[in-house]
Enzyme design. Structure first.
Site, PDB file in Angstrom:
ATOM      1  N   HIS A 121     -28.515 -50.697 -10.657  1.00 45.42           N
ATOM      2  CA  HIS A 121     -28.525 -49.692  -9.594  1.00 45.42           C
ATOM      3  C   HIS A 121     -27.148 -49.020  -9.600  1.00 45.42           C
ATOM      4  O   HIS A 121     -26.146 -49.672  -9.921  1.00 45.42           O
ATOM      5  CB  HIS A 121     -28.751 -50.433  -8.275  1.00 45.42           C
ATOM      6  CG  HIS A 121     -29.025 -49.578  -7.086  1.00 45.42           C
ATOM      7  ND1 HIS A 121     -28.023 -48.928  -6.401  1.00 45.42           N
ATOM      8  CD2 HIS A 121     -30.174 -49.292  -6.431  1.00 45.42           C
ATOM      9  CE1 HIS A 121     -28.556 -48.282  -5.382  1.00 45.42           C
ATOM     10  NE2 HIS A 121     -29.866 -48.483  -5.380  1.00 45.42           N
ATOM     11  N   ASP A 198     -26.554 -58.962  -8.107  1.00 40.85           N
ATOM     12  CA  ASP A 198     -27.068 -58.048  -7.104  1.00 40.85           C
ATOM     13  C   ASP A 198     -28.487 -58.510  -6.779  1.00 40.85           C
ATOM     14  O   ASP A 198     -29.412 -58.319  -7.564  1.00 40.85           O
ATOM     15  CB  ASP A 198     -27.047 -56.625  -7.689  1.00 40.85           C
ATOM     16  CG  ASP A 198     -27.751 -55.609  -6.797  1.00 40.85           C
ATOM     17  OD1 ASP A 198     -28.369 -56.016  -5.794  1.00 40.85           O
ATOM     18  OD2 ASP A 198     -27.685 -54.419  -7.122  1.00 40.85           O
ATOM     19  N   GLN A 201     -32.909 -56.563  -4.796  1.00 42.83           N
ATOM     20  CA  GLN A 201     -34.313 -56.359  -5.127  1.00 42.83           C
ATOM     21  C   GLN A 201     -35.043 -57.692  -5.296  1.00 42.83           C
ATOM     22  O   GLN A 201     -36.265 -57.742  -5.220  1.00 42.83           O
ATOM     23  CB  GLN A 201     -34.412 -55.539  -6.424  1.00 42.83           C
ATOM     24  CG  GLN A 201     -35.677 -54.748  -6.574  1.00 42.83           C
ATOM     25  CD  GLN A 201     -35.940 -53.830  -5.405  1.00 42.83           C
ATOM     26  OE1 GLN A 201     -36.996 -53.923  -4.797  1.00 42.83           O
ATOM     27  NE2 GLN A 201     -35.014 -52.965  -5.062  1.00 42.83           N
ATOM     28  N   LYS A 224     -34.141 -54.736   2.876  1.00 42.27           N
ATOM     29  CA  LYS A 224     -35.102 -54.927   1.778  1.00 42.27           C
ATOM     30  C   LYS A 224     -36.030 -56.102   2.070  1.00 42.27           C
ATOM     31  O   LYS A 224     -36.983 -56.339   1.346  1.00 42.27           O
ATOM     32  CB  LYS A 224     -34.369 -55.165   0.455  1.00 42.27           C
ATOM     33  CG  LYS A 224     -33.459 -54.019   0.006  1.00 42.27           C
ATOM     34  CD  LYS A 224     -34.169 -53.003  -0.849  1.00 42.27           C
ATOM     35  CE  LYS A 224     -33.346 -51.773  -1.104  1.00 42.27           C
ATOM     36  NZ  LYS A 224     -32.664 -51.745  -2.381  1.00 42.27           N
ATOM     37  N   CYS A 362     -31.934 -44.342  -8.291  1.00 50.54           N
ATOM     38  CA  CYS A 362     -30.520 -44.767  -8.348  1.00 50.54           C
ATOM     39  C   CYS A 362     -30.238 -45.570  -9.606  1.00 50.54           C
ATOM     40  O   CYS A 362     -29.392 -46.484  -9.582  1.00 50.54           O
ATOM     41  CB  CYS A 362     -30.117 -45.589  -7.116  1.00 50.54           C
ATOM     42  SG  CYS A 362     -30.149 -44.658  -5.605  1.00 50.54           S
TER      43      CYS A 362
HETATM   44  C1  LIG Z   1     -31.442 -51.181  -2.672  1.00 54.19           C
HETATM   45  C2  LIG Z   1     -30.599 -51.693  -3.753  1.00 54.19           C
HETATM   46  C3  LIG Z   1     -29.208 -51.558  -3.714  1.00 54.19           C
HETATM   47  C4  LIG Z   1     -28.486 -50.824  -2.603  1.00 54.19           C
HETATM   48  O1  LIG Z   1     -28.653 -51.417  -1.383  1.00 54.19           O
HETATM   49  P1  LIG Z   1     -28.036 -50.722  -0.063  1.00 54.19           P
HETATM   50  O2  LIG Z   1     -28.737 -51.408   1.046  1.00 54.19           O
HETATM   51  O3  LIG Z   1     -28.369 -49.265  -0.167  1.00 54.19           O
HETATM   52  O4  LIG Z   1     -26.571 -50.965  -0.094  1.00 54.19           O
HETATM   53  C5  LIG Z   1     -28.479 -52.078  -4.750  1.00 54.19           C
HETATM   54  N1  LIG Z   1     -29.062 -52.707  -5.777  1.00 54.19           N
HETATM   55  C6  LIG Z   1     -30.393 -52.866  -5.863  1.00 54.19           C
HETATM   56  C7  LIG Z   1     -30.981 -53.586  -7.018  1.00 54.19           C
HETATM   57  C8  LIG Z   1     -31.209 -52.358  -4.857  1.00 54.19           C
HETATM   58  O5  LIG Z   1     -32.528 -52.499  -4.928  1.00 54.19           O
END
Ligand SMILES: *Cc1c(COP(=O)(O)O)cnc(C)c1O
Length: 404
Positions: A121, A198, A201, A224, A362
């Site tokens: 992302h 990260d 997701q 999320k 993104c």
């Molecule tokens: C949604 C997402 C982000 C960003 O999250 P924010 O809540 O906008 O800071 C980063 N990485 C992944 C894999 C995502 O799905």
């Protein structure tokens, strides 16, 4: 038994209509919907005990502090984190990553190497590029395959004594690929490099055991996983977090302040300057409680059924190409139909009340890899149904007919 009809009653938004059609919400990878139980927690906070935390002697402040710290403990338990102070509340994944990137700025030097993956992302690319510009460190990229998996042999070649940090998403938001994180962590640790995952997701679908993984940093956003926007977390091993400089200066993060010298508070407060999103933090805990009451194994099993059902239906549509066919993936389908622009299909689906996302999600480097401007992405959650997928298929076929 997984009773989706019963679960859907918890989500008031799911009974909305768009243009006279029932809402079909397939944009869960961008943000999930919020159950009444979590909405109630937010309303209850502002109705009964809204107060600033940690500083007050009065009753409301004590109640707010207790609820906020209970939420931290819920997050700690959920991710099997050793200590509550290893959970730092942030405004979300993006801020968590920026906090770590900024923390490494003083210690990185020219020639140090950072490794990211080709399927990150933007929020897990840009902060590291900025860090490299500042420090002279070099960013290396693990390439991906046509199928949407990482080239793990090349990852091994990239690793060396120069590698300081490795950043990979646990699950790709654009493709749904579940990455081999244990292998990534173990190999990085072999070279003394630290790993940030990260988890934005992954965390709505997979309950990660952070101690078992032995990961150094893990980040996610509450929105999320059925929580509110504007709140998230950073997990870091306390030995590492203690070494990092504070991210922001302000109230809450100090031990003592004089004009000559300020000493910083202990974890987690060192990284929590200013009044936080108190209601949001409490609701984050409530969202995890809500999902755990259903059960992550049940959620994953049901979502796998939805994914298989939808994949089977979509692959029967002529000229439809799915991007990301990793053997291990969450309930995300990224696709295009022939040469039709994804935005056009998305707009027609919207007219029918079907919410999908179109564009680069993104993750522009992934789109460049496939040489496409973007995709249509349908991402499912445990409150979606097979009937909704049927509606989606009918709508999609109609849209394609109109645009061909
Ligand atoms: C949604 C997402 C982000 C960003 O999250 P924010 O809540 O906008 O800071 C980063 N990485 C992944 C894999 C995502 O799905």
């Amino acid at each position: 038994m997984f009773d989706v009809k019963y679960i859907r009653k918890d989500f008031p938004i799911l009974s909305r209509e768009i243009n006279g059609n029932p809402l079909v919400y397939f944009d869960n990878a961008a943000t999930s919907q919020t159950p009444q139980q979590v909405i109630d927690v937010i309303v209850d906070y502002y109705s009964r005990y809204n107060a600033n935390i940690h500083r007050g002697v009065h009753r409301l402040s004590q109640e707010a502090t207790e609820a906020y710290e209970n939420a931290r403990a819920t997050i700690q338990k959920h991710f099997n984190i050793a200590y509550p102070y290893e959970v730092i509340f942030t405004s979300g994944t993006t801020e968590s990553i920026n906090l770590i990137a900024s923390g490494y700025s003083p210690s990185l030097k020219k020639g140090d190497e950072l490794i990211i993956s080709a399927m990150e992302h933007h929020s897990n690319i840009v902060p590291w590029q900025m860090l490299c510009e500042k420090t002279g460190a070099v960013l290396k990229v693990i390439p991906m395959t046509e199928q949407g998996t990482l080239e793990m042999n090349i990852y091994e070649d990239l690793l060396s004594e120069r590698t300081k940090l490795v950043f990979v998403n646990h699950v790709s938001n654009a493709l749904g690929t579940v990455n081999p994180i244990q292998e990534i962590i173990d190999k990085a640790h072999g070279f003394g490099a630290k790993v940030l995952l990260d988890g934005a997701q992954a965390s709505p679908h997979i309950k990660a055991d952070l101690q078992a993984l032995d990961v150094d940093y893990y980040v996610t956003s509450a929105h999320k996983l059925c929580g509110p926007t504007g709140v998230g977390m950073l997990y870091g091993k306390s030995v590492l977090l203690n070494e990092l400089p504070p991210y922001q200066g302000g109230g809450e993060m100090i031990a003592s302040v004089t004009f000559e010298k300020t000493t910083y508070a202990d974890l987690p407060h060192k990284f929590e300057a200013g009044t936080p999103n108190i209601a949001g933090g409490i609701a984050f805990g409530a969202a995890l409680d809500y999902m755990n009451a259903i059960g992550f194994e049940k959620i994953a099993a049901y979502e796998a059924e939805l994914l298989a059902y939808a994949t089977n239906k979509l692959t029967k549509i002529e000229d439809l190409k799915i991007y990301g066919e990793a053997p291990q993936k969450t309930a995300v389908i990224s696709f295009n139909v022939g040469r039709i622009h994804p935005y056009d299909i998305g707009s027609i689906l919207d007219q029918m009340g079907i919410a999908v996302r179109t564009g680069h999600h993104c993750a522009q480097p992934i789109m460049d890899f496939y040489k496409i401007p973007g995709t249509i992405r349908a991402s499912f959650s445990f409150y979606n149904t097979f009937e909704e997928i049927d509606l989606f298929e009918i709508g999609l076929r109609k849209a394609v007919k109109m645009l061909q």
